[in-house]
Design a protein around this motif. Structure first.
Motif, PDB file in Angstrom:
ATOM      1  N   ILE A   1       1.115  -1.613  -0.273  1.00  0.00           N
ATOM      2  CA  ILE A   1      -0.246  -0.064  -0.288  1.00  0.00           C
ATOM      3  C   ILE A   1       0.674   1.365  -0.181  1.00  0.00           C
ATOM      4  O   ILE A   1       0.602   1.958  -0.306  1.00  0.00           O
ATOM      5  N   SER A   2       1.900   1.254   1.375  1.00  0.00           N
ATOM      6  CA  SER A   2       2.687   2.485   1.398  1.00  0.00           C
ATOM      7  C   SER A   2       3.259   2.871  -0.652  1.00  0.00           C
ATOM      8  O   SER A   2       3.947   4.271  -0.651  1.00  0.00           O
TER       9      SER A   2
ATOM     10  N   VAL B   1      -7.988   5.432  -2.246  1.00  0.00           N
ATOM     11  CA  VAL B   1      -7.688   4.319  -0.614  1.00  0.00           C
ATOM     12  C   VAL B   1      -8.380   2.626  -1.516  1.00  0.00           C
ATOM     13  O   VAL B   1      -7.285   2.241  -1.672  1.00  0.00           O
TER      14      VAL B   1
ATOM     15  N   VAL C   1       0.909   4.914   6.151  1.00  0.00           N
ATOM     16  CA  VAL C   1      -0.520   3.933   6.385  1.00  0.00           C
ATOM     17  C   VAL C   1      -0.177   3.177   7.728  1.00  0.00           C
ATOM     18  O   VAL C   1       1.565   3.055   8.028  1.00  0.00           O
TER      19      VAL C   1
ATOM     20  N   ILE D   1      -5.174   4.659   6.728  1.00  0.00           N
ATOM     21  CA  ILE D   1      -4.606   5.434   5.542  1.00  0.00           C
ATOM     22  C   ILE D   1      -4.467   6.725   5.558  1.00  0.00           C
ATOM     23  O   ILE D   1      -6.089   7.494   5.521  1.00  0.00           O
TER      24      ILE D   1
ATOM     25  N   PRO E   1       0.258   6.445  -1.187  1.00  0.00           N
ATOM     26  CA  PRO E   1      -0.414   7.410   0.420  1.00  0.00           C
ATOM     27  C   PRO E   1       0.393   8.276   1.080  1.00  0.00           C
ATOM     28  O   PRO E   1       1.555   8.523   1.161  1.00  0.00           O
TER      29      PRO E   1
END
Length: 76
Positions: A19-20, A61, A35, A51, A32
């Motif tokens: 995710i990061s 997202v 996270v 997030i 982002p």
């Protein structure tokens, strides 16, 4: 903008790293601001991720979480 989302199942460090690292949305690499999986959430059945995104561009997202392999989640 803070977004919290619940995930059914285990969230591990690999998911948080994915995710990061961000994803490409409409030709733009979106990452982002932060996270995290709060420590008190780690052992829960539906952990809640935090997030932080700057713009929230076009379901940013949703795409970040999906591309990390966390399909079954919802905003909370």
């Amino acid at each position: 903008m803070y977004i919290y989302c619940n995930h059914e199942g285990v969230v591990n460090k690999r998911h948080l790293i994915a995710i990061s690292e961000g994803t490409i949305i409409e030709g733009i690499h979106c990452t982002p601001d932060s996270v995290e999986l709060p420590p008190s959430q780690a052992d829960m059945l539906r952990p809640c991720l935090r997030i932080v995104v700057h713009e929230g561009r076009n379901h940013e997202v949703r795409e970040l979480v999906k591309n990390a392999g966390l399909e079954d989640w919802e905003a909370c």
